[in-house]
Scaffold this motif. Structure first.
Motif, short mmCIF file in Angstrom:
data_model
loop_
_atom_site.label_atom_id
_atom_site.label_comp_id
_atom_site.label_asym_id
_atom_site.label_seq_id
_atom_site.Cartn_x
_atom_site.Cartn_y
_atom_site.Cartn_z
N VAL A 1 0.84 -1.20 0.00
CA VAL A 1 0.00 0.00 0.00
C VAL A 1 0.88 1.25 0.00
CG1 VAL A 1 -1.65 1.36 1.35
CG2 VAL A 1 -2.00 -1.10 1.06
N ALA A 2 1.93 1.24 0.81
CA ALA A 2 2.85 2.38 0.86
C ALA A 2 3.54 2.59 -0.49
CB ALA A 2 3.89 2.17 1.95
N ALA A 3 3.67 1.50 -1.25
CA ALA A 3 4.32 1.58 -2.57
C ALA A 3 3.35 2.04 -3.65
CB ALA A 3 4.93 0.24 -2.94
N GLY A 4 2.09 2.25 -3.28
CA GLY A 4 1.13 2.79 -4.24
C GLY A 4 0.10 1.83 -4.77
N VAL A 5 0.13 0.57 -4.32
CA VAL A 5 -0.86 -0.41 -4.78
C VAL A 5 -2.16 -0.21 -4.00
CG1 VAL A 5 -1.42 -2.88 -4.92
CG2 VAL A 5 0.90 -2.08 -5.44
N THR A 6 -3.28 -0.15 -4.71
CA THR A 6 -4.56 0.09 -4.04
C THR A 6 -5.54 -1.07 -4.20
OG1 THR A 6 -5.39 1.28 -6.00
CG2 THR A 6 -4.36 2.60 -4.25
N SER A 7 -5.07 -2.20 -4.74
CA SER A 7 -5.92 -3.39 -4.86
C SER A 7 -5.14 -4.60 -4.38
CB SER A 7 -6.37 -3.59 -6.31
OG SER A 7 -7.25 -2.57 -6.71
N VAL A 8 -5.72 -5.33 -3.44
CA VAL A 8 -5.04 -6.47 -2.82
C VAL A 8 -5.96 -7.69 -2.83
CG1 VAL A 8 -4.00 -7.38 -0.70
CG2 VAL A 8 -3.67 -4.97 -1.33
N LEU A 9 -5.43 -8.82 -3.29
CA LEU A 9 -6.13 -10.09 -3.19
C LEU A 9 -5.43 -10.89 -2.11
CD1 LEU A 9 -8.30 -12.04 -4.25
CD2 LEU A 9 -6.63 -12.85 -5.92
N ASN A 10 -6.15 -11.18 -1.02
CA ASN A 10 -5.52 -11.77 0.16
C ASN A 10 -5.91 -13.23 0.33
OD1 ASN A 10 -4.28 -12.13 2.67
ND2 ASN A 10 -6.12 -11.47 3.77
#
Length: 245
Positions: free
Chosen positions: A176-185
């Protein structure tokens, strides 16, 4: 505002409900199966049956895309595939990073369905030195220390987290800090993310437990007897709570 936030704003402006958005991939999967069989047109009843919904719901969902079909003919499969793919953003190239390449991550890395649906695996990362440098599905596993570099150089839009539970939140914070705003967990833990970050959780153990519950009920097992007042006696308030809920 990010491209994803713009899409969400545009979607809201068109009034497409989130429940409809969640069903669009199911329709698309059914349509791809029809394409493979050489089917050119499909009725709303046939498509609804293939997708596991009723035809009225399907017609309403597709109307949000401006697709109403042709009376007596139905929907043109190829064009409907294009409409849904465009709405879901699948006509673009989406770079994906898979973090954690144990058994599950390795299987995901080798999944051929990503490329055919517009997703490109741009990076594989792991903290295990024994895995770093290995080739998996034609891609080299990089050390987790290079996470931010991989996200930047690969223009990663979606992070897939397949790490052990204890490491998932820290990894999530970094992507998220690196700019990714979509996460599949896939990690068995609930992730905490700031507003504007979308997280989809896949927990196979929970799905299996839900199926076990239904199997028990079909077989008339303890869960079924207990809720109906049969079986071993239990606290009265338990039954009252269930009935009140």
């Amino acid at each position: 505002m990010t491209p994803r936030q713009n899409r969400n704003r545009d979607r809201a402006g068109r009034g497409i409900p989130e429940a409809t958005v969640a069903r669009l991939p199911v329709y698309l999967r059914a349509l791809h199966a029809l394409q493979e069989r050489g089917v050119a047109t499909v009725s709303s009843e046939e498509l609804a049956s293939a997708a596991g919904v009723n035809s009225a719901k399907l017609r309403k969902d597709l109307s949000h895309l401006g697709s109403y079909g042709t009376r007596g003919v139905g929907y043109e499969v190829e064009y409907l595939v294009y409409q849904i793919s465009r709405e879901l953003g699948l006509t673009q190239d989406w770079a994906v990073a898979i973090i954690g390449v144990g058994n599950l991550g390795r299987a995901l890395a080798g999944y051929g369905g990503f490329a055919s649906r517009g997703f490109r695996v741009a990076g594989l990362l792991d903290a295990d030195e024994a895995l770093v440098g290995q080739e998996i599905a034609g891609r080299t596993v990089r050390h987790i220390d290079r996470l931010e570099d991989v996200i930047a150089s690969g223009r990663v839009s979606i992070a897939v987290i397949a790490t052990p539970a204890h490491a998932a939140q820290k990894v999530c914070d970094r992507v998220v800090a690196a700019g990714v705003t979509s996460v599949l967990n896939f990690a068995p833990v609930v992730l905490s993310v700031p507003e504007g970050v979308d997280v989809r959780k896949v927990d196979l153990s929970i799905e299996l437990q839900i199926l076990a519950f239904h199997e028990q009920r079909k077989a008339g097992g303890p869960g079924d007897r207990r809720l109906s007042g049969e079986g071993p006696p239990g606290p009265a308030q338990y039954v009252e709570t269930v009935e009140a809920g």
